[in-house]
Design a protein around this motif. Structure first.
Motif, PDB file in Angstrom:
ATOM      1  N   HIS A  29       0.823  -1.209   0.000  1.00 16.16           N
ATOM      2  CA  HIS A  29       0.000   0.000   0.000  1.00 16.16           C
ATOM      3  C   HIS A  29       0.863   1.266   0.000  1.00 16.16           C
ATOM      4  O   HIS A  29       0.496   2.269  -0.608  1.00 16.16           O
ATOM      5  N   THR A  30       2.004   1.207   0.656  1.00 15.15           N
ATOM      6  CA  THR A  30       2.926   2.342   0.636  1.00 15.15           C
ATOM      7  C   THR A  30       3.410   2.604  -0.784  1.00 15.15           C
ATOM      8  O   THR A  30       3.452   3.745  -1.246  1.00 15.15           O
ATOM      9  N   ALA A  31       3.777   1.551  -1.489  1.00 13.03           N
ATOM     10  CA  ALA A  31       4.252   1.700  -2.869  1.00 13.03           C
ATOM     11  C   ALA A  31       3.158   2.284  -3.763  1.00 13.03           C
ATOM     12  O   ALA A  31       3.434   3.146  -4.610  1.00 13.03           O
ATOM     13  N   ALA A  32       1.917   1.855  -3.562  1.00 15.23           N
ATOM     14  CA  ALA A  32       0.810   2.379  -4.362  1.00 15.23           C
ATOM     15  C   ALA A  32       0.613   3.867  -4.098  1.00 15.23           C
ATOM     16  O   ALA A  32       0.434   4.660  -5.029  1.00 15.23           O
ATOM     17  N   VAL A  33       0.662   4.252  -2.828  1.00 18.98           N
ATOM     18  CA  VAL A  33       0.511   5.668  -2.478  1.00 18.98           C
ATOM     19  C   VAL A  33       1.685   6.474  -3.033  1.00 18.98           C
ATOM     20  O   VAL A  33       1.510   7.564  -3.574  1.00 18.98           O
ATOM     21  N   ARG A  34       2.877   5.930  -2.916  1.00 18.38           N
ATOM     22  CA  ARG A  34       4.070   6.637  -3.400  1.00 18.38           C
ATOM     23  C   ARG A  34       3.969   6.958  -4.887  1.00 18.38           C
ATOM     24  O   ARG A  34       4.337   8.045  -5.329  1.00 18.38           O
TER      25      ARG A  34
END
Length: 98
Positions: A29-34
């Protein structure tokens, strides 16, 4: 700033609590937000038991930082002091929720 919280377990994954959320879930989810973020600081929760030991904290932090987090967030108290010192000494910004 943007917080990727372990509450995604309930709000996105349909779970009853945050307990089943993994570091890999948080990294995903962090990668998607990034990818969609232009300017905001990204802070990612380290989920339940992912920082129980110093080595766990280092590994978990490494995983979410490599995914795009710019700061990690943990919940605890005085017992986290050494962990916070080691993480920051290794270039990992930390927010502790008391």
């Amino acid at each position: 700033s943007i917080l990727i919280g372990d509450s995604l377990g309930m709000s996105i994954q349909g779970r009853d609590s945050t307990l089943p959320v993994t570091v890999e879930d948080m990294a995903y989810h962090t990668a998607a937000v990034r990818r969609g973020n232009q300017h905001a600081l990204i802070m990612t929760d380290l989920p339940f038991m992912s920082y129980a030991t110093l080595n766990d904290a280092l590994q978990s932090s490494k995983t979410v930082m490599q995914a795009g987090a710019q700061m990690v967030k943990m919940e605890g108290g005085v017992w986290l002091a050494e962990t916070v010192q080691v993480l920051t000494r290794n270039g990992i910004p930390v927010c502790v929720h008391l």
